[in-house]
Design an enzyme around this catalytic site. Sequence first.
Site, short mmCIF file in Angstrom:
data_model
loop_
_atom_site.label_atom_id
_atom_site.label_comp_id
_atom_site.label_asym_id
_atom_site.label_seq_id
_atom_site.Cartn_x
_atom_site.Cartn_y
_atom_site.Cartn_z
CG ASP A 142 -5.56 -46.34 8.75
OD1 ASP A 142 -5.38 -45.12 8.54
OD2 ASP A 142 -6.02 -47.11 7.89
CG MET A 186 -6.77 -41.04 5.27
SD MET A 186 -5.12 -41.38 4.60
CE MET A 186 -5.43 -41.07 2.86
#
Length: 426
Positions: A142, A186
């Site tokens: 991330d 994501m």
Amino acid sequence: MSTEAPVLGILCGGGPAPGLNGVIAGATLYALRLGWKVIGFMEGFKYLCTGDIETVKAHTIDLTYDIVSRIHFQGGTIIQTSRANPRKSTELQENVRKCLRALKVRYFLTIGGDDTASSAVSVAQGMDGNEISVISCPKTIDNDLPLPADQSTFGFHTARSLGMEIIRNLMVDSKSAPRWFLVEAMGRSAGHLALGMAEASGAHLCLIPEEFKQDEIEFEDVVELVEATILKRLAYGKNYGVCVLAEGLVSKMSKKALYRLFGNREPPTDPHGHILLDDAELARSLSEELLKRLGNLGIRITPKKIGYELRCADPVAFDAVYTRELGYGAIDAFLNGHSAALIVRENGQVKPVQFKDLLDPATGRVRTRLVDVTSQSFKVARVYMWRMSKKDYENKDLVARVAAAGKMTPEAFTEKFAHLTDVVIE
């Protein structure tokens, strides 16, 4: 004075990321050269939390030269990972301490995100500083940990590269068999991965949580932002495209929007209390709503998730080198007496940073690094998208053209969509 070799224990926590094996190998090989014994705890804190020494021993492996010497090329993690959380109770933390003491672990290296680092520090706080030292190597695709000098987290470059290839293929597919792909990427809180993949592939639209002006996002606003973009491309004769959505949009949605996504029930959470964003089916929910609105125009929409296929990819050269350096940096930090620290790279140097210096005083958790929507990088990404801008709404000819594509009057189109320029940052 004990002549026993110091024991280094290594575990991975949270979701996989490209490069985990690189950190394991880097740390293990250096430690072995120092004469240390190195063990790997299988599945993170899962078995340590039981407090059962025999169970832990059955799920612990000796990390030797032959086992780790070439694994830095490989995706995944040879010691597996889990989201087991010892911070759930003082009993679980004491169970972990009991097991670490029984195995005579002097140095404890965890590889994971903020939850894993927080868990390791909480365990160490109940032990004497001369008894155990704890170091963490920050990991997440991330890219949302507050590392210095905008240094990326390891695995991000690999995930972005593979994500770009997937979206590039979808771009060709969307044109070959005309349709829109809504790609959910994501990114629990930040849009770094979604934006990185979208910009690299040239996707026609990308929406990330950071660009919304209000603290809470409404589902309707997200729908209309995508809808207006589809109509704009349709006005130019293009009935196809790709829109990338950061799953972190869900984290910022209003309670009303969350109930809609989760079927009028409380959102489920993981062991660390985070909403299970994958269960929200954001791309699918948006696709269903958009088909209701645009199906009569012949628009086809297909939802697609990109996430799990990125997490265990073989690392690109950048991450292979980066993780090896982090593994070395962890052992070097132990040798220099550091504990409760994260290993980071800044200006080409690997060094420890105290974990407490990265905490948000308001939450007690590691600060989240968000996409800087005032940066030139974000502006560059935005300028190549097809979204309707304030300038577009001031262009009467364009508004009439886009409205006609949607079988609407210019007035109706403007009334429905123009407010969106106040919803997101221009």
